[in-house]
Design an enzyme around this catalytic site. Structure first.
Site, PDB file in Angstrom:
ATOM      1  N   HIS A   1      -5.182   0.388  -2.443  1.00 47.24           N
ATOM      2  CA  HIS A   1      -5.655  -0.955  -2.104  1.00 47.24           C
ATOM      3  C   HIS A   1      -5.250  -1.874  -3.252  1.00 47.24           C
ATOM      4  CE1 HIS A   1      -9.172   0.279   0.825  1.00 47.24           C
ATOM      5  NE2 HIS A   1      -7.968   0.449   1.347  1.00 47.24           N
TER       6      HIS A   1
ATOM      7  N   GLU B   1       0.846  -1.196   0.000  1.00 43.67           N
ATOM      8  CA  GLU B   1       0.000   0.000   0.000  1.00 43.67           C
ATOM      9  C   GLU B   1       0.882   1.247   0.000  1.00 43.67           C
ATOM     10  OE1 GLU B   1      -3.275   0.476   2.672  1.00 43.67           O
ATOM     11  OE2 GLU B   1      -4.092  -1.517   2.267  1.00 43.67           O
TER      12      GLU B   1
ATOM     13  N   ASP C   1      -9.975   1.435   7.737  1.00 42.82           N
ATOM     14  CA  ASP C   1      -9.887   2.831   7.278  1.00 42.82           C
ATOM     15  C   ASP C   1     -10.967   3.676   7.951  1.00 42.82           C
ATOM     16  OD1 ASP C   1      -7.837   2.205   5.506  1.00 42.82           O
ATOM     17  OD2 ASP C   1      -9.223   1.817   3.849  1.00 42.82           O
TER      18      ASP C   1
ATOM     19  N   HIS D   1      -4.421   6.631  -0.219  1.00 41.95           N
ATOM     20  CA  HIS D   1      -3.665   5.388  -0.092  1.00 41.95           C
ATOM     21  C   HIS D   1      -4.215   4.387  -1.085  1.00 41.95           C
ATOM     22  CE1 HIS D   1      -6.968   4.211   2.669  1.00 41.95           C
ATOM     23  NE2 HIS D   1      -6.581   2.958   2.497  1.00 41.95           N
TER      24      HIS D   1
HETATM   25 ZN   LIG Z   1      -7.429   1.247   3.108  1.00 38.40          ZN
END
Ligand SMILES: [Zn+2]
Length: 135
Positions: free
Chosen positions: A81, A25, A92, A79
């Site tokens: 995935h 990530e 999250d 961010h």
């Molecule tokens: Zn996430």
């Protein structure tokens, strides 16, 4: 729907970072004024994980300093995935600390795409990401 404006240059820079760091990530911060992003700062994922992220604290602090000294405000946190899904995970949602747009990069049909969300008190609403201008 609420929206966040990004230039194509910032969009591409985020995507480059996400592609380069996959399958881990990737994460970073977006700053600007009046709902328009002017600065992107990639931050190291201290977890170095394909399934979670924590911004490296010193880098995150430096990024906040940079945003403040530029006279900008934090508008978004992004961010990736690498293994999906296209929306915030339960983690999250539980860990969302800042009242800013959360951008999630995900892969669909071999292409990286991004969607924006606002997470408030455990509730998730979508935010439109608007590409404007050139760089
Ligand atoms: Zn996430």
């Amino acid at each position: 729907m609420e929206s966040l404006s990004l230039t194509l240059g910032i969009w591409r820079a985020m995507r480059r970072q996400v592609v380069r760091l996959a399958p881990l990530e990737a994460c970073g911060l977006l700053a600007g004024m009046n709902g328009r992003v002017e600065l992107r700062i990639g931050v190291r994922n201290a977890d170095q994980s394909p399934a979670r992220f924590h911004m490296e604290p010193l880098e995150q602090w430096r990024a906040f300093q940079r945003i403040e000294s530029a006279g900008l405000e934090l508008l978004g946190i992004y961010h990736s995935h690498p293994r999906g899904p296209d929306r915030p995970s339960p983690t999250d949602i539980a860990e969302a600390m800042y009242p800013v747009v959360q951008i999630i990069w995900y892969r669909q049909d071999g292409k990286w795409r991004a969607r924006g969300y606002r997470i408030e008190a455990g509730r998730v609403g979508e935010v439109a990401l608007e590409l404007v201008g050139n760089e």
